[in-house]
Motif scaffolding. Structure first.
Motif, mmCIF file in Angstrom:
data_model
loop_
_atom_site.group_PDB
_atom_site.id
_atom_site.type_symbol
_atom_site.label_atom_id
_atom_site.label_comp_id
_atom_site.label_asym_id
_atom_site.label_seq_id
_atom_site.Cartn_x
_atom_site.Cartn_y
_atom_site.Cartn_z
ATOM 1 N N ARG A 199 0.802 -1.224 0.000
ATOM 2 C CA ARG A 199 0.000 0.000 0.000
ATOM 3 C C ARG A 199 0.836 1.276 0.000
ATOM 4 N N GLY A 200 2.086 1.225 0.496
ATOM 5 C CA GLY A 200 2.924 2.407 0.533
ATOM 6 C C GLY A 200 3.868 2.554 -0.639
ATOM 7 N N GLU A 201 3.799 1.644 -1.607
ATOM 8 C CA GLU A 201 4.675 1.705 -2.778
ATOM 9 C C GLU A 201 4.137 2.716 -3.793
ATOM 10 N N LEU A 202 5.046 3.251 -4.611
ATOM 11 C CA LEU A 202 4.695 4.344 -5.520
ATOM 12 C C LEU A 202 3.586 3.978 -6.498
ATOM 13 N N VAL A 203 3.766 2.899 -7.256
ATOM 14 C CA VAL A 203 2.793 2.558 -8.297
ATOM 15 C C VAL A 203 1.430 2.211 -7.707
ATOM 16 N N PRO A 204 1.342 1.351 -6.670
ATOM 17 C CA PRO A 204 0.031 1.126 -6.059
ATOM 18 C C PRO A 204 -0.634 2.406 -5.563
ATOM 19 N N MET A 205 0.139 3.327 -5.007
ATOM 20 C CA MET A 205 -0.461 4.581 -4.540
ATOM 21 C C MET A 205 -1.000 5.408 -5.710
ATOM 22 N N LEU A 206 -0.270 5.425 -6.831
ATOM 23 C CA LEU A 206 -0.747 6.152 -8.003
ATOM 24 C C LEU A 206 -2.025 5.520 -8.564
#
Length: 263
Positions: free
Chosen positions: A74-81
């Motif tokens: 959940r805190g990774e860049l692509v999932p957040m985008l």
């Protein structure tokens, strides 16, 4: 049953989701969902359009947020985008657009409870499938995904669809004055933008949006909501086109129902 992600619950639920999409396709052969111009005669409880839309879409962001926040990624860049894109879409679809609706004075409640209930199933499943895949089950969403052709092409398709959807909704909304006029006609022929080519450009835009989402996530979660959207909106677009032609003698004869120059 594990056949897609390796998560037994998710993969089994996904099969159930595609069965549900198939049932919607079958049901659409016998009539349109009871809301808007097709909702006034349906039996049972009905809601005003604004409330009905918001109630129907509410499970999507709630389920998505709950499931997404439990994912390891959940805190990774692509999932957040991807999370931001998903929430952005539903903020417009479920809240901004309903609040901007210009409801005809004296209109009766036309958003049947059956539509809300089936909408809860579809949007709830969509929220779960997308959030679990994005934040937990997909191994592909590293930073390199942002330069993957699937992401770039899918984002482009999504942007075109979303823009078409928002502009078409604005065209329809502006057919009615900001200050309600009881003597104004309830329905008029929309013109401009996608309406130059089809009777339901907002439906086309919604389908393009979810096609783009399916491509940019490269997921069956995206395919699920695309199929549900098509099952509901393709027959509705055809019915809307027929309704326009029947109601307005001067309706543009070269305008198609949904796909320019084709359908």
């Amino acid at each position: 049953m594990t056949w897609y992600t390796g998560d037994q619950f998710y993969d089994t639920a996904l099969i159930g989701g595609f069965v549900f999409a198939g049932l919607i396709m079958l049901a659409s052969l016998f009539g349109q969902s009871a809301y808007g111009r097709f909702g006034g005669r349906a039996p049972g409880v009905s809601f005003p359009p604004r409330l009905g839309w918001m109630l129907m879409e509410l499970p999507a962001p709630l389920v998505f947020a709950i499931v997404y926040l439990q994912g390891d990624n959940r805190g990774e860049l692509v999932p957040m985008l991807l999370c931001g894109l998903w929430m952005f879409h539903y903020a417009n679809r479920g809240f901004i657009n309903p609040l901007l609706m210009r409801v005809f004075p004296g209109s009766k409640a036309s958003f049947n409870i059956s539509v809300v209930v089936f909408g809860w199933i579809a949007t709830g499943l969509h929220g779960y499938f997308s959030a679990a895949f994005i934040s937990q089950l997909s191994p592909q969403f590293t930073d390199a995904w942002l330069s993957d052709p699937r992401f770039i092409i899918g984002l482009g398709v999504y942007a075109i669809g979303f823009t078409l959807n928002v502009h078409s909704d604005a065209v329809v909304r502006n057919l009615r004055p900001k200050v309600p006029q009881p003597n104004a006609p309830r329905y008029t022929i929309p013109h401009g933008g996608g309406f130059r080519f089809v009777s339901s450009p907002s439906y086309l835009g919604e389908m393009l949006s979810w096609l783009g989402f399916a491509i940019l996530t490269w997921s069956l979660a995206g395919v699920f909501i695309l199929l549900v959207t098509m099952a509901n909106l393709v027959p509705r677009a055809l019915a809307t086109h027929g309704w326009y032609k029947k109601k307005f003698e001067d309706y543009p004869s070269d305008r198609k129902a949904l796909i320019p120059y084709v359908l």
